[in-house]
Design an enzyme around this catalytic site. Structure first.
Site, PDB file in Angstrom:
ATOM      1  N   PHE A  15       0.827  -1.221   0.000  1.00  0.00           N
ATOM      2  CA  PHE A  15       0.000   0.000   0.000  1.00  0.00           C
ATOM      3  C   PHE A  15       0.855   1.263   0.000  1.00  0.00           C
ATOM      4  O   PHE A  15       0.596   2.202  -0.748  1.00  0.00           O
ATOM      5  CB  PHE A  15      -0.911  -0.007   1.229  1.00  0.00           C
ATOM      6  CG  PHE A  15      -2.037  -0.982   1.111  1.00  0.00           C
ATOM      7  CD1 PHE A  15      -3.139  -0.698   0.316  1.00  0.00           C
ATOM      8  CD2 PHE A  15      -2.003  -2.193   1.789  1.00  0.00           C
ATOM      9  CE1 PHE A  15      -4.179  -1.596   0.204  1.00  0.00           C
ATOM     10  CE2 PHE A  15      -3.046  -3.101   1.677  1.00  0.00           C
ATOM     11  CZ  PHE A  15      -4.132  -2.798   0.889  1.00  0.00           C
ATOM     12  N   GLY A  16       1.884   1.296   0.860  1.00  0.00           N
ATOM     13  CA  GLY A  16       2.722   2.485   0.948  1.00  0.00           C
ATOM     14  C   GLY A  16       3.546   2.686  -0.320  1.00  0.00           C
ATOM     15  O   GLY A  16       3.625   3.796  -0.861  1.00  0.00           O
ATOM     16  N   VAL A  80      15.644  -6.847  -1.319  1.00  0.00           N
ATOM     17  CA  VAL A  80      16.691  -5.958  -0.824  1.00  0.00           C
ATOM     18  C   VAL A  80      17.200  -6.528   0.489  1.00  0.00           C
ATOM     19  O   VAL A  80      16.423  -6.743   1.425  1.00  0.00           O
ATOM     20  CB  VAL A  80      16.146  -4.525  -0.641  1.00  0.00           C
ATOM     21  CG1 VAL A  80      17.186  -3.647   0.061  1.00  0.00           C
ATOM     22  CG2 VAL A  80      15.763  -3.931  -1.987  1.00  0.00           C
ATOM     23  N   GLU A 170     -12.632 -11.838  11.279  1.00  0.00           N
ATOM     24  CA  GLU A 170     -13.156 -12.007   9.919  1.00  0.00           C
ATOM     25  C   GLU A 170     -12.948 -13.440   9.431  1.00  0.00           C
ATOM     26  O   GLU A 170     -13.837 -14.036   8.814  1.00  0.00           O
ATOM     27  CB  GLU A 170     -12.478 -10.998   8.975  1.00  0.00           C
ATOM     28  CG  GLU A 170     -12.934  -9.569   9.296  1.00  0.00           C
ATOM     29  CD  GLU A 170     -12.286  -8.494   8.446  1.00  0.00           C
ATOM     30  OE1 GLU A 170     -11.232  -8.741   7.842  1.00  0.00           O
ATOM     31  OE2 GLU A 170     -12.865  -7.384   8.377  1.00  0.00           O
TER      32      GLU A 170
HETATM   33  C1  LIG Z   1      -4.658 -10.575   6.733  1.00  0.00           C
HETATM   34  C2  LIG Z   1      -4.514  -9.084   6.876  1.00  0.00           C
HETATM   35  C3  LIG Z   1      -5.646  -8.280   6.908  1.00  0.00           C
HETATM   36  C4  LIG Z   1      -5.533  -6.904   7.029  1.00  0.00           C
HETATM   37  N1  LIG Z   1      -6.667  -6.150   7.040  1.00  0.00           N
HETATM   38  C5  LIG Z   1      -6.570  -4.804   7.089  1.00  0.00           C
HETATM   39  C6  LIG Z   1      -7.726  -3.997   7.026  1.00  0.00           C
HETATM   40  O1  LIG Z   1      -8.842  -4.506   6.958  1.00  0.00           O
HETATM   41  N2  LIG Z   1      -7.576  -2.646   7.064  1.00  0.00           N
HETATM   42  C7  LIG Z   1      -6.338  -2.068   7.146  1.00  0.00           C
HETATM   43  O2  LIG Z   1      -6.236  -0.843   7.143  1.00  0.00           O
HETATM   44  N3  LIG Z   1      -5.220  -2.813   7.221  1.00  0.00           N
HETATM   45  C8  LIG Z   1      -5.302  -4.165   7.189  1.00  0.00           C
HETATM   46  N4  LIG Z   1      -4.169  -4.921   7.261  1.00  0.00           N
HETATM   47  C9  LIG Z   1      -2.867  -4.247   7.439  1.00  0.00           C
HETATM   48  C10 LIG Z   1      -2.364  -3.684   6.124  1.00  0.00           C
HETATM   49  O3  LIG Z   1      -2.439  -4.668   5.124  1.00  0.00           O
HETATM   50  C11 LIG Z   1      -0.933  -3.191   6.309  1.00  0.00           C
HETATM   51  O4  LIG Z   1      -0.912  -2.209   7.319  1.00  0.00           O
HETATM   52  C12 LIG Z   1      -0.403  -2.610   5.016  1.00  0.00           C
HETATM   53  O5  LIG Z   1      -0.321  -3.618   4.035  1.00  0.00           O
HETATM   54  C13 LIG Z   1       0.978  -1.981   5.220  1.00  0.00           C
HETATM   55  O6  LIG Z   1       1.417  -1.477   3.998  1.00  0.00           O
HETATM   56  P1  LIG Z   1       2.961  -1.454   3.661  1.00  0.00           P
HETATM   57  O7  LIG Z   1       3.099  -0.755   2.337  1.00  0.00           O
HETATM   58  O8  LIG Z   1       3.734  -0.935   4.808  1.00  0.00           O
HETATM   59  O9  LIG Z   1       3.393  -2.981   3.524  1.00  0.00           O
HETATM   60  P2  LIG Z   1       2.791  -4.158   2.635  1.00  0.00           P
HETATM   61  O10 LIG Z   1       1.498  -3.794   2.041  1.00  0.00           O
HETATM   62  O11 LIG Z   1       2.877  -5.369   3.488  1.00  0.00           O
HETATM   63  O12 LIG Z   1       3.843  -4.280   1.455  1.00  0.00           O
HETATM   64  C14 LIG Z   1       5.188  -4.610   1.694  1.00  0.00           C
HETATM   65  C15 LIG Z   1       5.789  -5.090   0.397  1.00  0.00           C
HETATM   66  O13 LIG Z   1       7.203  -5.144   0.554  1.00  0.00           O
HETATM   67  C16 LIG Z   1       7.718  -6.315  -0.042  1.00  0.00           C
HETATM   68  N5  LIG Z   1       8.975  -6.612   0.632  1.00  0.00           N
HETATM   69  C17 LIG Z   1       9.174  -6.918   1.927  1.00  0.00           C
HETATM   70  N6  LIG Z   1      10.491  -7.026   2.201  1.00  0.00           N
HETATM   71  C18 LIG Z   1      11.124  -6.780   1.038  1.00  0.00           C
HETATM   72  C19 LIG Z   1      12.503  -6.742   0.677  1.00  0.00           C
HETATM   73  N7  LIG Z   1      13.502  -6.943   1.577  1.00  0.00           N
HETATM   74  N8  LIG Z   1      12.838  -6.500  -0.617  1.00  0.00           N
HETATM   75  C20 LIG Z   1      11.853  -6.286  -1.536  1.00  0.00           C
HETATM   76  N9  LIG Z   1      10.525  -6.294  -1.245  1.00  0.00           N
HETATM   77  C21 LIG Z   1      10.183  -6.538   0.036  1.00  0.00           C
HETATM   78  C22 LIG Z   1       6.629  -7.343   0.178  1.00  0.00           C
HETATM   79  O14 LIG Z   1       6.701  -8.386  -0.777  1.00  0.00           O
HETATM   80  C23 LIG Z   1       5.347  -6.487   0.003  1.00  0.00           C
HETATM   81  O15 LIG Z   1       4.913  -6.498  -1.326  1.00  0.00           O
HETATM   82  C24 LIG Z   1      -4.249  -6.310   7.137  1.00  0.00           C
HETATM   83  C25 LIG Z   1      -3.107  -7.122   7.112  1.00  0.00           C
HETATM   84  C26 LIG Z   1      -3.243  -8.491   6.992  1.00  0.00           C
HETATM   85  C27 LIG Z   1      -2.001  -9.347   6.962  1.00  0.00           C
END
Ligand SMILES: Cc1cc2nc3c(=O)[nH]c(=O)nc-3n(C[C@H](O)[C@H](O)[C@H](O)COP(=O)(O)OP(=O)(O)OC[C@H]3O[C@@H](n4cnc5c(N)ncnc54)[C@H](O)[C@@H]3O)c2cc1C
Length: 413
Positions: A15-16, A80, A170
């Protein structure tokens, strides 16, 4: 690729990462995204993949496809493993990639909290592969007990979900509906009534981020559907076929799903001694989301300390960082990040959800459920996914059917 403009490397296509990449591309910057998967995963709907409500490709989208019309975008499928801040390079475990600006958005991974047996004997629900693996396992339990009913005497149809946050609630609700509406028809000769769904929570309530009224509604909703909810129940250890609880009782169960919490992606530990981590291992950031002492490095989303680990936080932080990079490129100082909390919601099952919105608005039941459906639909990435999910939901709602109940454990490693 044009290289005369500054280049941002975005680690993580969650997402970020998507939010920051989109905004930087809009500002005319070169963006290279690195992710160990070639797709974005919509994690909030993984539980529906695990319970056969949606297909796996409904909740994922290829990263190159998302940005196919952006000529300044490039993608590297890789992990990474370290960052050389002095040389402004990320290390992909052999290859390196230079950056002018670096945004770390690597998210989090499932955490066992050190409980014995969790890594080996439980299912996580953090990735698409986790969800498909869990779905296959659940369905296989029914096939196995249908072939040998004695397995049902030893937890063959017992499904234990550990963790009473939104994901646990859920998943437990959806699991009961899968069993009672769908598998009961698929297995007419099996006494599906022997199936148990048990939700374990160490705290004295579910949904700790919600109000007491919403927690009560969720609890009543789950119990009315047949979920056994146990509070003040901590897991001592997990073994094959059994969960041992603190206080010496044991639940025989062939399926244990661990959704009790997450920890930061391992990348956080590999950033070096100059980068401070909080007690949970998340990266400490300055108010503008930069790493202290690293003027060109930002950390957002689940990886950054100080905010709830939620999709809207990651999205808002991604947009904020793009604005700060633009300001810095223009010689202006950065501004601090402020999170605008638009509320939280969780579904309990068909026609039932709880939602807590700004201005003290609390919704529950059908209205909250429709709002939940709508918000998840519009947040999903890609028109194709939105259309497919809407169609699947409509089909499931009208027919009580689930299209995706396939066992594919031989193709998912
Ligand atoms: C089952 C579940 C249900 C959820 N439900 C909700 C909800 O209903 N509402 C809500 O707001 N939030 C929910 N969340 C939380 C939400 O999904 C996270 O807060 C959000 O995804 C965080 O975004 P992010 O960009 O930090 O990381 P992520 O979306 O997790 O993305 C991280 C990405 O980084 C990649 N990555 C990781 N390490 C490396 C590396 N070393 N090198 C290259 N790539 C890498 C991964 O493959 C991934 O694609 C839920 C989470 C889960 C697990």
């Amino acid at each position: 690729m044009i290289t005369s403009v500054p280049k941002a490397v975005v680690v993580g296509g969650g997402f970020g990462g998507l939010a920051v990449a989109r905004a930087l591309l809009d500002d005319g910057m070169d963006v290279v995204m690195v992710d160990r998967h070639n797709f974005h995963t919509f994690q909030p709907l993984l539980y529906q993949v695990a319970t056969a409500g949606l297909d796996s490709d409904n909740v994922a989208a290829a990263l190159r496809g998302i940005f196919h019309d952006r000529h300044r975008f490039d993608f590297r499928c890789g992990e990474v493993v370290a960052v050389d801040f002095a040389a402004r390079q990320v290390d992909l475990g052999g290859a390196t990639l230079g950056y002018d600006w670096l945004v770390l958005a690597a998210g989090s991974v499932s955490s066992s909290f050190g409980v014995a047996g969790v890594e080996e004997h439980t299912f996580a629900l953090k990735s698409l592969a986790d969800a498909v693996r869990l779905r296959s396992h659940i369905l296989r339990q029914f096939e196995d007990v249908a072939a040998d009913p004695s397995l049902g005497d030893h937890g063959g149809l017992s499904f234990v979900v550990v963790g009473g946050g939104p994901t646990g609630v859920e998943l437990a609700g959806a699991l009961v509906e899968l069993i009672e509406h769908v598998l009961v028809r698929d297995f007419p000769n099996l006494d599906v009534g022997r199936a148990r769904v048990v939700l374990l929570e160490a705290a004295p309530h579910l949904l700790s981020a919600f109000s007491p009224a919403a927690r009560r509604l969720a609890l009543d909703g789950l119990r009315a559907r047949g979920v056994e909810v146990r509070f003040d129940t901590a897991v001592d250890r997990v073994e094959e076929g059994a969960v041992h609880l603190v206080g010496d009782s044991t639940i025989e169960a062939s399926t244990v799903v661990w959704v009790a919490g997450v920890r930061p992606a391992p990348l956080a530990e590999h950033l070096g001694a100059g980068v401070n981590l909080d007690r949970a291992g998340r990266v400490c950031v300055e108010p503008d989301l930069r790493v202290a002492g690293q003027d060109r490095v930002f950390v957002i989303g689940d990886l950054a300390a100080g905010w709830p680990q939620l999709a809207p936080v990651a999205i808002q932080q991604g947009r904020h960082v793009a604005r700060q990079i633009k300001r810095l490129e223009g010689g202006r100082p950065t501004r601090p990040f402020h999170y605008f909390d638009k509320g939280t919601m969780a579904t309990i099952g068909r026609n039932s959800a709880v939602a807590e919105l700004p201005l003290g608005i609390h919704l529950s039941g059908f209205v909250a459920w429709v709002l939940w459906l709508f918000l998840h639909l519009i947040t999903l990435v890609g028109f194709r996914n939105r259309a497919a999910v809407m169609l699947n939901w409509a089909w499931n709602y009208v027919t009580y059917d689930r299209g995706a109940r396939l066992i594919v454990d031989d193709v998912v490693a």
